[in-house]
Scaffold this motif. Structure first.
Motif, PDB file in Angstrom:
ATOM      1  N   LEU A  91       0.829  -1.204   0.000  1.00  0.00           N
ATOM      2  CA  LEU A  91       0.000   0.000   0.000  1.00  0.00           C
ATOM      3  C   LEU A  91       0.863   1.254   0.000  1.00  0.00           C
ATOM      4  O   LEU A  91       0.566   2.236  -0.701  1.00  0.00           O
ATOM      5  CB  LEU A  91      -0.925  -0.003   1.219  1.00  0.00           C
ATOM      6  N   GLU A  97      -5.565  -1.331  -3.342  1.00  0.00           N
ATOM      7  CA  GLU A  97      -6.024  -2.241  -2.304  1.00  0.00           C
ATOM      8  C   GLU A  97      -6.724  -3.464  -2.872  1.00  0.00           C
ATOM      9  O   GLU A  97      -6.842  -4.478  -2.193  1.00  0.00           O
ATOM     10  CB  GLU A  97      -6.965  -1.491  -1.356  1.00  0.00           C
ATOM     11  N   GLU A 174      -6.365   0.330   6.496  1.00  0.00           N
ATOM     12  CA  GLU A 174      -5.428  -0.405   5.634  1.00  0.00           C
ATOM     13  C   GLU A 174      -6.014  -1.725   5.141  1.00  0.00           C
ATOM     14  O   GLU A 174      -5.291  -2.643   4.755  1.00  0.00           O
ATOM     15  CB  GLU A 174      -4.097  -0.654   6.367  1.00  0.00           C
ATOM     16  N   GLY A 175      -7.356  -1.813   5.184  1.00  0.00           N
ATOM     17  CA  GLY A 175      -8.033  -3.020   4.721  1.00  0.00           C
ATOM     18  C   GLY A 175      -8.257  -4.066   5.796  1.00  0.00           C
ATOM     19  O   GLY A 175      -8.920  -5.074   5.558  1.00  0.00           O
TER      20      GLY A 175
END
Length: 220
Positions: A91, A97, A174-175
């Motif tokens: 990232l 993503e 950040e997912g």
């Protein structure tokens, strides 16, 4: 003398009024790893603490019991941390993503995080039903979710006093669905019995977080 218990107290979990559950988890930390070693470090240092409390006579006799650290979760954390670091690096290098590698890693990490939540929930529920006060020693900030869920089933409503430099109100940061930076968002989103979140000492937040904090009826 150290005996494997927090503060070297002589109480088993069955004898104690307070039971501490160590959660050696360090998967979604975004600045520096190391939180998985927190419980053992606190355990090692805790016998150095004086047990005298000027406000509570014989406070140590309240009884604090220690559940053994589950090394399987420590090993799982180390394994998943490598995947998480790969996600974070990708990232930071501008990879989208939704790239296949990131999606694959996130699916693995998010599934494991749900399993950890289930583990903490089951452990906490078990001891709460035995009449104990349960505390969680982490580990990254995401780990109390299961305890809060268990408490929400015992109490019609509850509040959280959150002392932190950050709001932890990010959405899947950040997912990672259960990111350390998302714990309070997830609590408010998934545990309706929490009707008040009081945040103290916050000094750093995103625009989305402060917007939510200032507008959400449960947040002070």
């Amino acid at each position: 003398q150290p005996n494997g218990n927090y503060f070297a107290l002589p109480y088993s979990p069955e004898e104690a009024n307070v039971v501490l559950l160590s959660v050696p988890w360090d998967v979604t930390t975004s600045y520096a790893p190391g939180t998985a070693d927190g419980p053992q470090a606190i355990l090692n240092a805790s016998p150095q603490l004086d047990l005298y409390d000027p406000f509570v006579k014989d406070a140590w006799k309240v009884g604090i019991g220690t559940l053994p650290i589950d090394e399987d979760w420590r090993d799982k954390s180390a394994e998943l941390r490598e995947l998480a670091e790969d996600v974070i690096e990708r990232l930071e290098n501008g990879e989208p993503e939704d790239s296949p590698a990131i999606v694959k890693h996130l699916k693995t990490i998010n599934s494991a995080s749900e399993s950890l939540n289930d583990y903490v929930y089951a452990e906490a529920k078990n001891w709460i039903e035995k009449g104990k006060i349960v505390g969680v020693v982490g580990g990254e900030h995401s780990v109390p979710f299961g305890l809060i869920k268990a408490l929400s089933e015992k109490h019609e409503s509850l509040g959280i006093l959150h002392i932190d430099a950050h709001c932890d109100l990010r959405v899947a940061y950040e997912g990672f669905n259960y990111s350390h930076a998302s714990i309070m968002y997830n609590v408010l989103d998934k545990i309706p019995a929490v009707d008040r979140l009081v945040q103290v000492a916050v000094r750093d937040f995103s625009e989305e977080e402060i917007s939510l904090a200032m507008s959400h009826p449960k947040i002070v």
